[in-house]
Design an enzyme around this catalytic site. Structure first.
Site, short mmCIF file in Angstrom:
data_model
loop_
_atom_site.label_atom_id
_atom_site.label_comp_id
_atom_site.label_asym_id
_atom_site.label_seq_id
_atom_site.Cartn_x
_atom_site.Cartn_y
_atom_site.Cartn_z
N ASN A 7 0.87 -1.17 0.00
CA ASN A 7 0.00 0.00 0.00
C ASN A 7 0.92 1.23 0.00
OD1 ASN A 7 -1.82 2.04 0.41
ND2 ASN A 7 -2.80 1.11 2.20
N ARG A 88 -2.35 -1.96 -3.71
CA ARG A 88 -3.61 -1.25 -3.57
C ARG A 88 -3.60 -0.07 -4.55
NH1 ARG A 88 -5.24 3.21 0.80
NH2 ARG A 88 -7.43 3.31 0.26
N HIS A 177 -12.99 1.69 -0.24
CA HIS A 177 -12.89 0.62 0.77
C HIS A 177 -13.41 -0.71 0.21
CE1 HIS A 177 -13.19 3.77 4.25
NE2 HIS A 177 -11.92 3.49 3.99
N ARG A 235 -13.03 14.20 7.92
CA ARG A 235 -13.85 14.51 6.73
C ARG A 235 -15.30 14.74 7.13
NH1 ARG A 235 -11.97 9.39 3.28
NH2 ARG A 235 -9.95 9.36 4.31
N GLU A 379 -7.28 -6.09 4.56
CA GLU A 379 -7.13 -5.71 3.14
C GLU A 379 -5.83 -6.26 2.56
OE1 GLU A 379 -8.09 -1.92 4.88
OE2 GLU A 379 -9.00 -1.30 3.01
#
Ligand code: ADP
Length: 393
Positions: A7, A88, A177, A235, A379
């Site tokens: 990642n 990713r 996601h 956010r 992940e």
């Protein structure tokens, strides 16, 4: 077969080396502050953590250090032992509905989609190119955050805007996601032995909820970018877009500067005035801090809104899953959410909920109409699985 799961961010590179198909983690770690004055890397191996500070100018330098460390630590004897590298990649737009072997065309597409993910896609590509430079012939795989949500119907992903904006400018909901929501879906299928109607709540610093049926994403809360949907650490999630020109004028700033504030200075941080990290917010909440009480009330209500909506979309959900940093570790948030879902027949066992930290288990009572589970997401493993499957062929 040894598979690396990567990642890459703009100044970081996280890695996990797996033995596949056993799905055993051999070693993992992070390179941080790449390109800055002083970089740090951490390697976890055999229960020990090695941390080193040094200058790492580029991602390619980080990959070179990683490979030398793997040799020095006698984890591999030669570079050839790494048979696949999975990356990713945040934005795959509507072209990629699954993971793919990386080719020149895939790299060109990652660049092409950069306007849709300006912070992420360039960094993901740098990660890919760095491995190409160091491990010349290794097969690499792109695992897109958006891919899982490509099963959404037009009526879910379109915005009610002029249709030509979708055609000409690719303006639509993509969702993110996806790798985590897919992991949850596959994990649960394995656990219960069949597909189910799932509401997957990935609540971390970034947060999104996904309605899943027959192993496919039906709808998700993030949108054109990861700014949409839930209230998150920093956010704002969904707000009326009319505040944008209004605030730009009031604050005398550009749209870009305002969106930056929506991304980095909003959410829990803005409402609580304490932190974007839920642990800090929770401790102040326990002390009776009014802004933290307000913050967590808003935070949990937004989650409840999406769960309620997706319960209807799924014509009755069977499972609600909590995952990611907050979902896996915060009994307070889970309780605040589930208490507001009593109307749907959701009941949780408070003791089970209190005990559940970063591990798999059920927190609902036996007569809860919708079962509620905590499932730690993975992940990295999902990336390694996809990479193994594409590389072994
Ligand atoms: P991301 O991948 O989006 O950066 P994570 O999934 O790692 O985020 O989640 C980070 C969030 O999880 C942080 O807000 C952090 O406070 C929260 N978190 C981690 N551990 C705990 C805990 N024990 N209790 C409450 N919140 C936690």
């Amino acid at each position: 077969m040894k598979i690396l799961s990567i990642n890459a961010g703009s100044s970081s590179l996280k890695f996990t080396l797996f033995e596949m198909p056993e799905e055993k983690v051999i070693v993992s770690g992070t390179f941080e502050k790449i390109g800055l004055l002083s970089s740090i890397y951490t390697i976890k191996y055999n229960g020990e953590k090695k941390k080193k500070e040094c200058v790492i100018n580029t991602h390619k330098d980080a990959v070179n250090i990683l490979m030398s460390e793997l040799i020095n630590m006698k984890i591999i004897k030669s570079y050839n032992e790494i048979e696949g590298v999975g990356h990713r990649v945040v934005q795959g737009a509507d072209k990629y509905s699954e993971s793919v072997l990386i080719s020149k065309e895939v790299c060109e597409d990652i660049i092409k989609y950069t306007p849709l993910a300006p912070l992420h896609n360039p960094a993901n590509l740098i990660g890919i190119e760095s491995f190409q430079d160091v491990l010349h012939n290794v097969k690499q795989v792109a695992v897109f955050d958006t891919a899982f949500h490509q099963t959404m119907e037009e009526s879910e992903y379109l915005y009610p805007l002029p249709l030509e904006w979708k055609e000409k400018y690719s303006v639509r909901k993509y969702g993110f996601h996806g790798t985590s929501h897919r992991y949850i879906s596959e994990f649960l299928k394995k656990y219960i032995g069949k597909d189910a109607k799932i509401i997957s709540c990935h609540i971390g610093n970034g947060a999104s909820i996904c309605a899943i049926e027959n192993g496919k994403s039906k709808d998700t809360s993030m949108g054109f970018t990861p700014l949409a949907g839930l209230m998150m650490g920093t956010r704002c999630g969904d707000v009326d877009v009319s505040v944008i020109p209004y605030l730009c004028e009031k604050l005398q700033i550009s749209v870009t500067e305002l969106i930056n504030k929506f991304n980095k200075e909003s959410g829990l941080l803005a409402i609580t005035g304490v932190s974007s990290d839920l642990r800090d917010v929770e401790s102040e909440y326990m002390n009776g801090n009014a802004r933290c009480i307000l913050g967590l009330d808003m935070y949990s209500k937004k989650i409840v809104n999406y769960i309620s909506m997706y319960n209807t979309l799924l014509d009755g959900a069977e499972y609600i899953i909590f995952t990611a940093g907050v979902g896996e570790n915060s009994p307070i948030v889970r309780e605040l959410v589930c208490d507001k879902l009593k109307v749907l027949g959701v009941q949780i066992d408070k003791d089970l909920n209190e005990e559940m930290f970063g591990k798999f288990g059920e927190i609902s009572t036996s007569n809860s109409k919708i079962k509620v589970f905590v499932v730690p997401t993975d992940e990295e493993l999902m990336i390694a699985r996809d990479t193994f499957n594409l590389v072994k062929e």
